[in-house]
Design an enzyme around this catalytic site. Structure first.
Site, PDB file in Angstrom:
ATOM      1  N   ASN A   1      36.659  -5.436  54.576  1.00 18.75           N
ATOM      2  CA  ASN A   1      35.411  -5.920  53.981  1.00 18.75           C
ATOM      3  C   ASN A   1      35.289  -7.425  54.280  1.00 18.75           C
ATOM      4  O   ASN A   1      36.028  -8.246  53.720  1.00 18.75           O
ATOM      5  CB  ASN A   1      35.454  -5.649  52.464  1.00 18.75           C
ATOM      6  CG  ASN A   1      34.206  -6.151  51.755  1.00 18.75           C
ATOM      7  OD1 ASN A   1      33.615  -7.161  52.126  1.00 18.75           O
ATOM      8  ND2 ASN A   1      33.816  -5.441  50.711  1.00 18.75           N
TER       9      ASN A   1
ATOM     10  N   ASP B   1      41.053  -4.056  44.138  1.00 17.19           N
ATOM     11  CA  ASP B   1      39.989  -3.112  43.796  1.00 17.19           C
ATOM     12  C   ASP B   1      39.210  -3.749  42.653  1.00 17.19           C
ATOM     13  O   ASP B   1      39.795  -4.364  41.753  1.00 17.19           O
ATOM     14  CB  ASP B   1      40.554  -1.754  43.388  1.00 17.19           C
ATOM     15  CG  ASP B   1      39.485  -0.676  43.502  1.00 17.19           C
ATOM     16  OD1 ASP B   1      38.697  -0.693  44.472  1.00 17.19           O
ATOM     17  OD2 ASP B   1      39.408   0.203  42.609  1.00 17.19           O
ATOM     18  N   THR B   2      37.899  -3.611  42.740  1.00 14.37           N
ATOM     19  CA  THR B   2      37.025  -4.279  41.776  1.00 14.37           C
ATOM     20  C   THR B   2      36.088  -3.283  41.140  1.00 14.37           C
ATOM     21  O   THR B   2      35.607  -2.359  41.806  1.00 14.37           O
ATOM     22  CB  THR B   2      36.210  -5.371  42.518  1.00 14.37           C
ATOM     23  OG1 THR B   2      37.121  -6.364  42.974  1.00 14.37           O
ATOM     24  CG2 THR B   2      35.178  -6.021  41.603  1.00 14.37           C
TER      25      THR B   2
ATOM     26  N   ASP C   1      26.233  -8.494  43.338  1.00  8.70           N
ATOM     27  CA  ASP C   1      26.013  -9.927  43.068  1.00  8.70           C
ATOM     28  C   ASP C   1      24.571 -10.275  42.665  1.00  8.70           C
ATOM     29  O   ASP C   1      24.382 -11.125  41.788  1.00  8.70           O
ATOM     30  CB  ASP C   1      26.433 -10.780  44.272  1.00  8.70           C
ATOM     31  CG  ASP C   1      27.940 -11.000  44.313  1.00  8.70           C
ATOM     32  OD1 ASP C   1      28.617 -10.686  43.318  1.00  8.70           O
ATOM     33  OD2 ASP C   1      28.436 -11.493  45.338  1.00  8.70           O
TER      34      ASP C   1
ATOM     35  N   LYS D   1      30.635 -19.154  42.924  1.00  7.99           N
ATOM     36  CA  LYS D   1      31.238 -17.838  42.631  1.00  7.99           C
ATOM     37  C   LYS D   1      32.765 -17.922  42.742  1.00  7.99           C
ATOM     38  O   LYS D   1      33.486 -17.442  41.873  1.00  7.99           O
ATOM     39  CB  LYS D   1      30.683 -16.776  43.583  1.00  7.99           C
ATOM     40  CG  LYS D   1      31.220 -15.375  43.270  1.00  7.99           C
ATOM     41  CD  LYS D   1      30.747 -14.308  44.230  1.00  7.99           C
ATOM     42  CE  LYS D   1      31.430 -12.972  43.910  1.00  7.99           C
ATOM     43  NZ  LYS D   1      31.256 -11.957  44.948  1.00  7.99           N
TER      44      LYS D   1
ATOM     45  N   GLY E   1      27.582  -6.617  47.335  1.00 10.56           N
ATOM     46  CA  GLY E   1      27.705  -5.657  46.232  1.00 10.56           C
ATOM     47  C   GLY E   1      26.657  -5.880  45.149  1.00 10.56           C
ATOM     48  O   GLY E   1      25.458  -6.005  45.431  1.00 10.56           O
TER      49      GLY E   1
ATOM     50  N   HIS F   1      35.885 -13.120  38.904  1.00 14.73           N
ATOM     51  CA  HIS F   1      36.972 -12.156  38.688  1.00 14.73           C
ATOM     52  C   HIS F   1      38.008 -12.261  39.801  1.00 14.73           C
ATOM     53  O   HIS F   1      39.202 -12.373  39.551  1.00 14.73           O
ATOM     54  CB  HIS F   1      36.355 -10.749  38.646  1.00 14.73           C
ATOM     55  CG  HIS F   1      35.335 -10.496  39.735  1.00 14.73           C
ATOM     56  ND1 HIS F   1      34.217 -11.275  39.880  1.00 14.73           N
ATOM     57  CD2 HIS F   1      35.299  -9.616  40.767  1.00 14.73           C
ATOM     58  CE1 HIS F   1      33.521 -10.860  40.926  1.00 14.73           C
ATOM     59  NE2 HIS F   1      34.170  -9.861  41.491  1.00 14.73           N
TER      60      HIS F   1
ATOM     61  N   LYS G   1      34.803  -9.845  51.303  1.00 11.35           N
ATOM     62  CA  LYS G   1      36.009 -10.104  50.511  1.00 11.35           C
ATOM     63  C   LYS G   1      36.949 -11.029  51.277  1.00 11.35           C
ATOM     64  O   LYS G   1      37.550 -11.932  50.703  1.00 11.35           O
ATOM     65  CB  LYS G   1      36.738  -8.790  50.209  1.00 11.35           C
ATOM     66  CG  LYS G   1      36.110  -7.958  49.132  1.00 11.35           C
ATOM     67  CD  LYS G   1      37.037  -6.793  48.808  1.00 11.35           C
ATOM     68  CE  LYS G   1      36.474  -5.889  47.753  1.00 11.35           C
ATOM     69  NZ  LYS G   1      37.356  -4.760  47.466  1.00 11.35           N
TER      70      LYS G   1
HETATM   71  P1  IMP Z   1      35.772  -2.209  46.121  1.00  9.77           P
HETATM   72  O1  IMP Z   1      36.727  -3.100  45.408  1.00  9.77           O
HETATM   73  O2  IMP Z   1      35.567  -2.641  47.540  1.00  9.77           O
HETATM   74  O3  IMP Z   1      36.112  -0.748  45.989  1.00  9.77           O
HETATM   75  O4  IMP Z   1      34.364  -2.455  45.439  1.00  9.77           O
HETATM   76  C1  IMP Z   1      33.807  -1.627  44.452  1.00  9.77           C
HETATM   77  C2  IMP Z   1      32.325  -1.883  44.379  1.00  9.77           C
HETATM   78  O5  IMP Z   1      32.098  -3.122  43.715  1.00  9.77           O
HETATM   79  C3  IMP Z   1      31.597  -1.971  45.715  1.00  9.77           C
HETATM   80  O6  IMP Z   1      30.323  -1.394  45.552  1.00  9.77           O
HETATM   81  C4  IMP Z   1      31.490  -3.452  45.977  1.00  9.77           C
HETATM   82  O7  IMP Z   1      30.353  -3.766  46.738  1.00  9.77           O
HETATM   83  C5  IMP Z   1      31.372  -3.991  44.561  1.00  9.77           C
HETATM   84  N1  IMP Z   1      32.013  -5.310  44.471  1.00  9.77           N
HETATM   85  C6  IMP Z   1      33.302  -5.633  44.710  1.00  9.77           C
HETATM   86  N2  IMP Z   1      33.508  -6.936  44.533  1.00  9.77           N
HETATM   87  C7  IMP Z   1      32.304  -7.469  44.174  1.00  9.77           C
HETATM   88  C8  IMP Z   1      31.882  -8.780  43.887  1.00  9.77           C
HETATM   89  O8  IMP Z   1      32.635  -9.764  43.928  1.00  9.77           O
HETATM   90  N3  IMP Z   1      30.577  -8.928  43.571  1.00  9.77           N
HETATM   91  C9  IMP Z   1      29.696  -7.883  43.525  1.00  9.77           C
HETATM   92  N4  IMP Z   1      30.048  -6.639  43.799  1.00  9.77           N
HETATM   93  C10 IMP Z   1      31.348  -6.424  44.129  1.00  9.77           C
END
Ligand code: IMP
Length: 203
Positions: free
Chosen positions: A9, A68-69, A159, A179, A157, A184, A12
């Site tokens: 990504n 993971d978020t 944001d 940011k 994402g 987080h 990220k």
């Molecule tokens: P993952 O950690 O890549 O699985 O992200 C999970 C979901 O959260 C995805 O839809 C990402 O686009 C969104 N996401 C992850 N990090 C952020 C962030 O920092 N800001 C906004 N959306 C996020």
């Protein structure tokens, strides 16, 4: 110090490279020749972060970390949470569809409190350990609320919908520098960075 971040990504990577700064050379999955989309089948953020880091450690034998978020919305009982990437039906990492669904689910609800949470799993080689590795987790969160419509073009994402506590603009309006100071991910990365520096533990 060199370390592998188990992601492709670009957003990220950009954030984390900026956060870790010149002390670290952060390599992506592409950089180590891994083009696999590692399945995120866990029930929690920690399980998913561990799945990704373990896959890389087991298959490439390098120290690495993965994140993971999830976005947790209070009035939706914590949804989308661990399902944030695939919140909209029949999609995968489709941010527009995910935001549309979130706005629809929230409707005119006045309780729009939410938080982002990131879990980073770090696996480093440890020849003293019976399984040859040392596994650690680092967490970070930021509280805020969900706007009634999208604002701003930066970030990725969710944001454009997330307004952090103490601010009136979304992450997508505030931009990467602000940011990265409060997010987080930056809180989890600060803990990771402190650990790596104090243990000098990269590949
Ligand atoms: P993952 O950690 O890549 O699985 O992200 C999970 C979901 O959260 C995805 O839809 C990402 O686009 C969104 N996401 C992850 N990090 C952020 C962030 O920092 N800001 C906004 N959306 C996020």
């Amino acid at each position: 110090m060199k370390i592998v971040f188990a992601t492709n990504n670009e957003n990220k990577l950009k954030e984390i490279r900026k956060m870790l700064g010149i002390d670290f050379e952060v390599m992506s999955l592409k950089d180590i020749g891994c083009h696999v989309d590692i399945p995120e089948t866990g029930d929690t953020l920690a399980e998913n972060a561990l799945l990704k880091a373990q896959y890389i450690f087991d298959n490439y034998g390098v120290s690495c970390f993965a994140d993971d978020t999830g976005l947790e919305v209070e009035t939706l009982n914590g949804a989308p949470g661990v399902h944030s990437a695939r919140y909209a039906e029949n999609t995968d990492h489709d941010s527009e569809a995910n935001m549309t669904k979130l706005l629809r689910e929230l409707g005119e609800n006045n309780n729009r409190r939410a938080r982002f949470c990131t879990v980073i799993a770090l696996i480093i080689k440890d020849t003293q350990a019976t399984d040859g590795r040392n596994t650690l987790l680092f967490e970070g969160e930021i509280r805020g609320h969900i706007a009634r419509k999208k604002h701003g073009n930066e970030g990725f994402g969710y944001d454009p919908l997330f307004i952090p506590e103490g601010y009136e603009q979304s992450f997508a309006e505030l931009g990467i520098d602000i940011k990265n100071k409060i997010s987080h991910r930056s809180k989890a990365v600060a803990k990771l960075s402190k650990y790596l520096k104090s243990n000098n533990s990269c590949i």
